[in-house]
Write a protein that holds these residues in place. Structure first.
Motif, PDB file in Angstrom:
ATOM      1  N   UNK A 106       0.841  -1.209   0.000  1.00 32.51           N
ATOM      2  CA  UNK A 106       0.000   0.000   0.000  1.00 32.51           C
ATOM      3  C   UNK A 106       0.874   1.257   0.000  1.00 32.51           C
ATOM      4  N   UNK A 107       1.962   1.208   0.775  1.00 29.25           N
ATOM      5  CA  UNK A 107       2.875   2.361   0.805  1.00 29.25           C
ATOM      6  C   UNK A 107       3.514   2.577  -0.565  1.00 29.25           C
ATOM      7  N   UNK A 108       3.966   1.485  -1.197  1.00 30.12           N
ATOM      8  CA  UNK A 108       4.597   1.585  -2.521  1.00 30.12           C
ATOM      9  C   UNK A 108       3.579   2.059  -3.558  1.00 30.12           C
ATOM     10  N   UNK A 109       2.349   1.548  -3.431  1.00 29.21           N
ATOM     11  CA  UNK A 109       1.270   1.960  -4.343  1.00 29.21           C
ATOM     12  C   UNK A 109       1.060   3.470  -4.280  1.00 29.21           C
ATOM     13  N   UNK A 110       1.040   3.993  -3.057  1.00 25.93           N
ATOM     14  CA  UNK A 110       0.821   5.434  -2.911  1.00 25.93           C
ATOM     15  C   UNK A 110       1.988   6.216  -3.511  1.00 25.93           C
ATOM     16  N   UNK A 111       3.203   5.675  -3.357  1.00 25.90           N
ATOM     17  CA  UNK A 111       4.369   6.360  -3.917  1.00 25.90           C
ATOM     18  C   UNK A 111       4.327   6.355  -5.443  1.00 25.90           C
ATOM     19  N   UNK A 112       3.706   5.319  -6.030  1.00 26.37           N
ATOM     20  CA  UNK A 112       3.645   5.235  -7.489  1.00 26.37           C
ATOM     21  C   UNK A 112       2.819   6.384  -8.080  1.00 26.37           C
ATOM     22  N   UNK A 113       1.837   6.867  -7.326  1.00 23.25           N
ATOM     23  CA  UNK A 113       1.068   8.024  -7.818  1.00 23.25           C
ATOM     24  C   UNK A 113       2.012   9.203  -8.028  1.00 23.25           C
ATOM     25  N   UNK A 114       2.973   9.361  -7.105  1.00 22.15           N
ATOM     26  CA  UNK A 114       3.934  10.461  -7.240  1.00 22.15           C
ATOM     27  C   UNK A 114       5.005  10.131  -8.271  1.00 22.15           C
ATOM     28  N   UNK A 115       5.662   8.976  -8.101  1.00 21.73           N
ATOM     29  CA  UNK A 115       6.823   8.644  -8.926  1.00 21.73           C
ATOM     30  C   UNK A 115       6.416   8.221 -10.336  1.00 21.73           C
ATOM     31  N   UNK A 116       5.493   7.281 -10.416  1.00 22.10           N
ATOM     32  CA  UNK A 116       5.149   6.694 -11.713  1.00 22.10           C
ATOM     33  C   UNK A 116       4.236   7.572 -12.544  1.00 22.10           C
ATOM     34  N   UNK A 117       3.260   8.211 -11.910  1.00 18.13           N
ATOM     35  CA  UNK A 117       2.315   9.041 -12.662  1.00 18.13           C
ATOM     36  C   UNK A 117       2.833  10.481 -12.737  1.00 18.13           C
ATOM     37  N   UNK A 118       3.332  11.003 -11.607  1.00 20.22           N
ATOM     38  CA  UNK A 118       3.695  12.417 -11.574  1.00 20.22           C
ATOM     39  C   UNK A 118       5.184  12.709 -11.691  1.00 20.22           C
ATOM     40  N   UNK A 119       6.029  11.665 -11.802  1.00 20.85           N
ATOM     41  CA  UNK A 119       7.490  11.835 -11.894  1.00 20.85           C
ATOM     42  C   UNK A 119       8.055  12.627 -10.719  1.00 20.85           C
ATOM     43  N   UNK A 120       7.529  12.392  -9.521  1.00 21.91           N
ATOM     44  CA  UNK A 120       8.041  13.048  -8.326  1.00 21.91           C
ATOM     45  C   UNK A 120       8.769  12.006  -7.479  1.00 21.91           C
ATOM     46  N   UNK A 121      10.115  12.020  -7.544  1.00 23.21           N
ATOM     47  CA  UNK A 121      10.903  11.014  -6.842  1.00 23.21           C
ATOM     48  C   UNK A 121      11.110  11.447  -5.397  1.00 23.21           C
ATOM     49  N   UNK A 122      10.080  11.264  -4.566  1.00 22.79           N
ATOM     50  CA  UNK A 122      10.193  11.638  -3.157  1.00 22.79           C
ATOM     51  C   UNK A 122      11.105  10.670  -2.421  1.00 22.79           C
ATOM     52  N   UNK A 123      12.101  11.216  -1.739  1.00 21.83           N
ATOM     53  CA  UNK A 123      13.018  10.389  -0.950  1.00 21.83           C
ATOM     54  C   UNK A 123      12.667  10.509   0.526  1.00 21.83           C
ATOM     55  N   UNK A 124      11.429  10.900   0.803  1.00 17.36           N
ATOM     56  CA  UNK A 124      11.033  11.019   2.199  1.00 17.36           C
ATOM     57  C   UNK A 124       9.682  10.396   2.458  1.00 17.36           C
ATOM     58  N   UNK A 125       9.301   9.413   1.605  1.00 19.13           N
ATOM     59  CA  UNK A 125       7.946   8.890   1.707  1.00 19.13           C
ATOM     60  C   UNK A 125       7.729   8.073   2.979  1.00 19.13           C
ATOM     61  N   UNK A 126       8.809   7.492   3.536  1.00 17.42           N
ATOM     62  CA  UNK A 126       8.666   6.693   4.754  1.00 17.42           C
ATOM     63  C   UNK A 126       8.193   7.545   5.930  1.00 17.42           C
ATOM     64  N   UNK A 127       8.377   8.858   5.837  1.00 18.41           N
ATOM     65  CA  UNK A 127       7.901   9.737   6.903  1.00 18.41           C
ATOM     66  C   UNK A 127       6.410   9.512   7.157  1.00 18.41           C
TER      67      UNK A 127
END
Lengths: 321, 251
Positions: free
Chosen positions: A53-74
């Motif tokens: 679920x955490x990775x899925x949420x990150x994919x909205x940023x990284x995969x769809x929006x090209x936002x490579x957040x390096x702080x998603x674990x926060x």
């Protein structure tokens, strides 16, 4: 990828969609587990589904929006500490904990995104990392909650007054339900007007501005949505481990989330879930095979990053696309 | 007297010590095709970037439909009816041709903060996008991924996206660059047709195109407009001949 991942758009073809197979496997998992090492497998699977679920949420940023957040674990940390702190205050129901976690995550994502999204490229990545670390050190300083050592939860959360989560099977299915609900939600969003703009921002922000839209707003909202969903994952992860510590939100964990998304193939949502499962399985299985398992894992990650063809979700190429 | 649609006063841009736009002043009327010509490095693209809001200006004013838009960003100017194309093709390569155009229509019709309806199934967006694509002659490629189009098709797509914004003024930066003879002719014919609906500022090196299309021509040299007038007056202007155009080019 155009117009969303379209899982259930065409019901006659829906069964061919990889996400359906993936979730069906999750739903059926407790059956074989019942005949094996039940407690261990269920605990591992719950852990994997929550991180999925955490990775899925990150994919909205990284995969769809090209936002490579390096702080998603926060956001995992925000969810986990919502459980620890609220339970301590006597609010041990998910119906309280999840909304609070989402609210805190939204505010954190809103404020940090407002700053980070002014930067681009490496500077964006560095700035998300810095905000993540700030929260990590804040958690370390919470001496009432064990500081660096963390705190063991007295009990799992309740769900609408019931003790459903007290059983491992109950917790597993609640976590899985959250994952499936989040997937359906994000699939709709990716295929919506908002999703079309977000995907366009990934491809060419200047083009988006030149049709009259401000990319910043769409990136900010995507960050808030992703952070909120990841906080829900944190709530469930805390219940699975029955323990909360700053280790939930190390920058290494943020990096692992990025790896999961890349491993499974960016921008198709279910790929991120598959990536999480594969990453955690490798992390579990490889140490039994060799002492140098981290090197093997590293080599696999390089392959996944370099070879587009080696992306796990490409195994299903032509299926349900 | 009716105020012009676009009125530019003393627009200036410096890159360090280099003066790229030197108090540029000119006006564009409704439904006028105003060509901007000048040698390489004259500052034509910089001027387009300033007019469109892609690049902030150091001094001067831009009035569009009686509103001072000097300090508005690109996206706000587009919403007011000032659309642009880019010298280097700017499209969304992963989306289909239809989706590229539909995004521009979506941007000006209803909120884009809608999260659940399937945008791909919005009839109003798709129908209008199809109409625009028909107009530029690209409707046969609607379902192709934009990244797979030929160079000429991409230029047409970019024009279609700009048109889908329903502009009152279109800023076109070398729309014919890199096109073959046939594609150029088709594009010129298309602009002739568009002229009756929308004002156009055209930056172009192709003099045949400029002199067959333009109502007025401004000549930019070293960031300054040295002459402005009808194609016939520009053609014989001695200042223009000396500063920029080779005699044979105008023959």
């Amino acid at each position: 990828m155009t117009g969303g991942t379209a899982a259930a758009a065409n019901s006659s073809r829906a069964w061919r969609h990889p996400a359906v197979w993936l979730f069906a496997a999750f739903l059926a998992l407790p059956i074989p587990a019942h005949f094996g090492a039940n407690a261990y497998i269920l605990s591992f699977a719950t852990h994997a589904v929550a991180l999925g679920l955490a990775a899925l949420s990150l994919d909205l940023m990284l995969g769809i929006g090209a936002l490579a957040s390096f702080g998603h674990a926060a956001y995992l940390g925000i969810g986990a500490y919502s459980v620890a702190i609220l339970s301590d205050m006597g609010h041990d129901d998910l119906l309280v904990q999840i909304p609070v976690a989402i609210a805190v995550a939204s505010v954190f994502a809103g404020i940090t995104g407002f700053v980070s999204l002014r930067a681009s490229g490496v500077y964006y990545i560095m700035s998300t990392l810095a905000f993540g670390q700030m929260l990590y050190f804040l958690a370390q300083s919470l001496s009432a909650y064990g500081g660096d050592d963390g705190v063991t939860l007295a009990a799992r959360s309740r769900l609408a007054g019931s003790h459903l989560l007290a059983s491992d099977l109950g917790l597993y299915y609640v976590t899985l339900a959250a994952l499936i609900a989040a997937y359906v939600l994000l699939d709709r969003i990716v295929g919506s007007r908002f999703g079309r703009v977000l995907g366009a921002v990934r491809q060419n922000p200047m083009r988006v501005r030149a049709v009259g839209l401000d990319p910043f707003r769409y990136r900010l909202l995507a960050s808030i949505l992703a952070g909120s969903l990841c906080a829900v994952a944190g709530v469930l992860l805390a219940n699975q481990s029955e323990f909360v510590s700053p280790a939930f939100m190390t920058w290494q964990r943020s990096g692992e989330l990025l790896v999961m998304v890349v491993l499974g193939g960016m921008g198709r949502l279910w790929g991120a879930v598959l990536g999480a499962i594969c990453f955690l399985t490798l992390e579990e299985v490889l140490p039994g095979l060799t002492d140098n398992w981290k090197m093997v894992l590293g080599a696999l990650l390089i392959l996944a990053a370099l070879g587009r063809g080696s992306r796990l979700s490409q195994l299903f190429k032509g299926v349900g696309r | 007297m009716i105020a012009p649609l676009l009125s530019v006063e003393g627009l200036t841009k410096r890159f360090g010590a280099l003066l790229v736009s030197d108090s540029v002043t000119f006006a564009v009327e409704e439904r006028e095709l105003h060509a901007l010509i000048g040698p390489n490095g004259a500052g034509k693209t910089t001027l387009i970037n300033q007019l469109s809001g892609t690049l902030p200006s150091d001094a001067g004013r831009i009035l569009f439909a009686d509103e001072d838009i000097s300090h508005l960003p690109l996206e706000a100017r587009v919403r007011r009816g000032l659309a642009r194309s880019f010298q280097i093709t700017s499209i969304l390569p992963d989306y289909t041709v239809l989706e590229n155009v539909a995004l521009a229509i979506q941007a000006r019709s209803g909120s884009s903060f809608r999260f659940f309806g399937r945008v791909g199934q919005e009839r109003a967006l798709n129908d209008e996008a199809t109409a625009v694509l028909t107009r530029v002659g690209l409707v046969g490629r609607s379902t192709a991924r934009a990244g797979t189009l030929s160079h000429g098709e991409k230029r047409l797509l970019e024009l279609a996206i700009a048109l889908a914004c329903r502009p009152r003024l279109l800023l076109l930066d070398e729309p014919f660059a890199g096109l073959g003879q046939e594609e150029s002719q088709a594009s010129i014919a298309l602009l002739k047709e568009l002229k009756s609906d929308v004002a156009i500022v055209l930056v172009e090196h192709d003099m045949d195109a400029v002199f067959s299309l333009a109502d007025r021509v401004s000549v930019l040299v070293n960031g300054r407009i040295i002459a402005s007038g009808t194609p016939d007056t520009i053609r014989v202007d001695p200042l223009v001949r000396n500063a920029y155009l080779g005699d044979e080019e105008l023959a």
